[in-house]
Write an enzyme that holds these catalytic residues in place. Structure first.
Site, PDB file in Angstrom:
ATOM      1  CG  ASN A 199      -1.600   1.147   0.988  1.00 13.08           C
ATOM      2  OD1 ASN A 199      -1.534   2.112   0.912  1.00 13.08           O
ATOM      3  ND2 ASN A 199      -2.707   0.512   1.740  1.00 13.08           N
TER       4      ASN A 199
ATOM      5  CG  HIS B  12       0.953   6.166   4.474  1.00 15.42           C
ATOM      6  ND1 HIS B  12      -0.416   7.092   5.423  1.00 15.42           N
ATOM      7  CD2 HIS B  12      -0.097   4.994   5.181  1.00 15.42           C
ATOM      8  CE1 HIS B  12      -1.184   6.958   5.420  1.00 15.42           C
ATOM      9  NE2 HIS B  12      -1.509   5.424   6.178  1.00 15.42           N
TER      10      HIS B  12
ATOM     11  CG  HIS C 229      -8.317   4.374   0.455  1.00 12.27           C
ATOM     12  ND1 HIS C 229      -8.485   3.825   2.574  1.00 12.27           N
ATOM     13  CD2 HIS C 229      -9.144   4.760   0.206  1.00 12.27           C
ATOM     14  CE1 HIS C 229      -9.706   4.246   2.987  1.00 12.27           C
ATOM     15  NE2 HIS C 229     -10.709   5.051   1.364  1.00 12.27           N
TER      16      HIS C 229
ATOM     17  NE  ARG D 244      -9.345   8.338   4.042  1.00 12.92           N
ATOM     18  CZ  ARG D 244      -9.648   7.905   4.955  1.00 12.92           C
ATOM     19  NH1 ARG D 244      -8.848   6.743   5.156  1.00 12.92           N
ATOM     20  NH2 ARG D 244     -10.772   7.603   6.018  1.00 12.92           N
TER      21      ARG D 244
ATOM     22  NE  ARG E  80      -7.729  11.131   5.648  1.00 13.86           N
ATOM     23  CZ  ARG E  80      -7.546  11.366   6.365  1.00 13.86           C
ATOM     24  NH1 ARG E  80      -7.338  10.253   7.262  1.00 13.86           N
ATOM     25  NH2 ARG E  80      -9.297  11.261   6.714  1.00 13.86           N
TER      26      ARG E  80
ATOM     27  CD  GLU F 146      -7.619   0.013   1.235  1.00 15.69           C
ATOM     28  OE1 GLU F 146      -8.459   1.377   2.164  1.00 15.69           O
ATOM     29  OE2 GLU F 146      -6.647  -0.628   1.497  1.00 15.69           O
TER      30      GLU F 146
ATOM     31  CB  THR G 124      -9.438   1.470   7.255  1.00 11.92           C
ATOM     32  OG1 THR G 124      -9.290   2.485   6.081  1.00 11.92           O
ATOM     33  CG2 THR G 124     -11.414   1.170   6.881  1.00 11.92           C
TER      34      THR G 124
ATOM     35  CD  GLU H   6      -7.120  -6.072   3.096  1.00 15.75           C
ATOM     36  OE1 GLU H   6      -7.068  -6.166   1.889  1.00 15.75           O
ATOM     37  OE2 GLU H   6      -6.213  -5.696   3.805  1.00 15.75           O
TER      38      GLU H   6
ATOM     39  CG  HIS I 268      -5.727  -1.964   9.980  1.00 12.50           C
ATOM     40  ND1 HIS I 268      -6.158  -0.388   8.342  1.00 12.50           N
ATOM     41  CD2 HIS I 268      -5.458  -0.818  10.257  1.00 12.50           C
ATOM     42  CE1 HIS I 268      -5.935   0.843   9.369  1.00 12.50           C
ATOM     43  NE2 HIS I 268      -5.458   0.125  10.858  1.00 12.50           N
TER      44      HIS I 268
END
Ligand code: PXP
Length: 246
Positions: free
Chosen positions: A10, A13, A46, A48, A52, A73, A104, A154, A193
């Site tokens: 992922n 970030h 993801h 969003r 962000r 995502e 999340t 998931e 996660h």
């Protein structure tokens, strides 16, 4: 023989860091390319509602420039379904999204959200996209995911990664039971996660889980694994420029 466990990296970030300055560095697409070169089997990002971290253009570029399956995502909204049907990722992972949360926070409420989820799952699948539902390891939710026709679940690994002591063992047991149930219902089972070096082995031992999605720890740890080398390169460039004056 047990199948090799796939790693989805992922890159959200990397985009968080880029957006802190509003420029183009560090580029999450460059991170995705590096991830694949380093052994990732797929890329997760993801998009969003508040944008962000990952931006719409990042999704398009990951799909076009990275030769690995993209797991898109998103929240189950009409806006996101429309974007996903344009990008055409390999899979969409539907997650709950609250604007104020840092990340999340819990799994989707599948059994309670049947009416919202069903038409969106159908639209995505009609576009040829596999649908994954991010849920807690709970038998009722897993069965609801099955009756909604999801391809994948998931399992939310957060309760396991955040638990300590004996609680962690209990949470791992819940993941084991959830993964077993998922497989028996014909659902492909992923987990993710909060996974890190300390917690990854536990979930990797669950044979019914075929993919892990990991992000925040990898990006955070990369600072420590790569910072010294980056500083050395900056030092070298500065010294080489100064030496050229003499
Ligand atoms: N899987 C899902 C569904 C997520 O929402 C997240 C966080 O965006 C991850 C995996 C990756 O979690 P982490 O960044 O904590 O590794």
């Amino acid at each position: 023989m047990v199948e090799k466990l796939r790693l989805g990296v992922n890159v959200d970030h990397v985009a968080t860091l880029r957006n802190a300055r509003g420029g183009v560095h560090p580029d999450p697409v460059r991170a995705a390319l590096l991830a694949v070169e380093a052994g990732a089997d797929g890329i997760t990002a993801h998009l969003r509602e508040d944008r962000r971290h990952i931006l719409d253009a990042d999704m398009v570029r990951i799909k076009e420039e990275v030769d690995a399956p993209l797991n898109f995502e998103m929240a189950a909204t009409d806006e996101m379904v429309e974007i996903a049907c344009d990008v055409l990722p390999n899979a969409c992972c539907l997650v709950p999204e609250k604007r104020q949360e840092l990340t999340t926070e819990g799994g989707l409420a599948v059994s309670a959200g049947h009416n919202t989820l069903a038409p969106r799952i159908e639209q995505l699948q009609d576009a040829g996209i596999r649908v994954s539902l991010f849920i807690d390891s709970d038998a009722r939710e897993i069965e609801a995911a099955r009756s909604l026709g999801a391809d994948i679940i998931e399992l939310h690994a957060g309760p396991y990664t955040e638990a300590t002591g004996a609680e962690r063992g209990k949470e791992l047991q819940r993941l084991i039971e959830g993964a077993r149930l998922a497989e028996s219902l014909g659902l492909e089972c992923h987990a993710g996660h909060g996974l890190n070096y300390e917690t990854v082995a536990g979930v990797s031992l669950i044979p019914n889980i075929v993919e892990l999605n990991i992000g925040h720890f990898l990006v955070g740890e990369a600072v420590f694994a790569g910072l010294a080398e980056t500083i050395r390169e900056m030092r070298r460039l500065m010294d080489a420029a100064r030496e050229s004056l003499t």
